[in-house]
Design an enzyme around this catalytic site. Structure first.
Site, PDB file in Angstrom:
ATOM      1  N   ASP A   1     -35.432  -4.931  25.182  1.00  0.00           N
ATOM      2  CA  ASP A   1     -34.885  -3.583  25.074  1.00  0.00           C
ATOM      3  C   ASP A   1     -33.389  -3.602  25.372  1.00  0.00           C
ATOM      4  OD1 ASP A   1     -34.229  -0.878  25.296  1.00  0.00           O
ATOM      5  OD2 ASP A   1     -36.125  -0.352  26.249  1.00  0.00           O
TER       6      ASP A   1
ATOM      7  N   HIS B   1     -37.387  -1.685  22.579  1.00  0.00           N
ATOM      8  CA  HIS B   1     -37.371  -0.265  22.914  1.00  0.00           C
ATOM      9  C   HIS B   1     -38.300   0.498  21.965  1.00  0.00           C
ATOM     10  CE1 HIS B   1     -35.586   3.173  24.928  1.00  0.00           C
ATOM     11  NE2 HIS B   1     -35.518   3.788  23.762  1.00  0.00           N
TER      12      HIS B   1
END
Length: 231
Positions: free
Chosen positions: A170, A201
């Protein structure tokens, strides 16, 4: 299940809307789903419906209503750019007040006597963490909450159990930020942080099924242990 758009009175006397998903077989408890920066989209409504299918009264309040009510943005280049513009304009303190108003709305519903959890994604993940420290909620779950590391002074004020989920890839919540968050949290079982090394993400709703399913299963067990079994 039955779904509808319902009004909630804000602290300033105005009102905003919430997507409400009522379970066919209620377990007596509620989950408030806190949006990403794209608004209360089909994705967020689907998350609410998923929890309703598991027995929770599920609500997804429109937290961007002060900027533009009912905003729903896509994940294309234009949508992402506009979403970040909304994020810049978003008043977090007012958003937390709106979450508190949503909690009060649930607790004031006729016949509701259960417990209330907040489950947030991205921006909503940070808000879920802050709600756990600021509001009277019974449990909080943060999926890839971005910016929590900027509010670590609230980690010692958690008023309910908290679970966090982060992907190892992420770029909006990089490993060094997650390390800082984990170091500041109270010890388990008060707070538990799970990492998914290969996940990016947004993995809970648009990532690999293996990671999404594992995160959801962990969240299910967490909510059941904190809120209680079916009533």
């Amino acid at each position: 299940m039955h779904t509808s758009i319902e009004p909630i009175q804000a602290a300033d006397g105005r009102s905003f809307s919430t997507y409400t998903s009522v379970p066919a077989e209620p377990n007596g408890h509620a989950v408030i789903v806190l949006q990403e920066i794209f608004g209360v989209t089909d994705t967020i409504r689907a998350v609410a419906d998923r929890y309703a299918a598991e027995g929770y009264l599920a609500l997804a309040p429109d937290l961007f209503w002060r900027i533009e009510p009912g905003i729903e943005l896509g994940h294309d280049k234009a949508g992402v750019a506009r979403a970040f513009e909304y994020l810049e304009r978003f008043d977090e303190e007012a958003g937390i007040q709106d979450i508190g108003s949503t909690v009060a709305h649930v607790r004031g519903m006729q016949g509701f006597q259960g417990r209330v959890a907040v489950v947030g994604l991205c921006l909503g993940g940070k808000l879920a963490y802050r709600a756990a420290a600021r509001l009277k909620v019974d449990a909080a779950v943060a999926f890839y909450g971005v910016g929590i590391e900027k509010s670590l002074d609230e980690a010692g004020s958690l008023q309910c159990p908290l679970m966090l989920h982060y992907g190892g890839r992420d770029r909006y919540a990089p490993p060094e930020a997650v390390d800082r968050i984990e170091a500041a949290l109270p010890a388990a079982p008060r707070a538990v942080l799970h990492r998914y090394p290969q996940a990016d993400h947004g993995f809970y709703t648009r990532g690999a099924a293996e990671d999404a399913d594992l995160a959801h299963a962990r969240t299910q067990r967490f909510l059941q242990s904190v809120l209680g079994a079916d009533r």
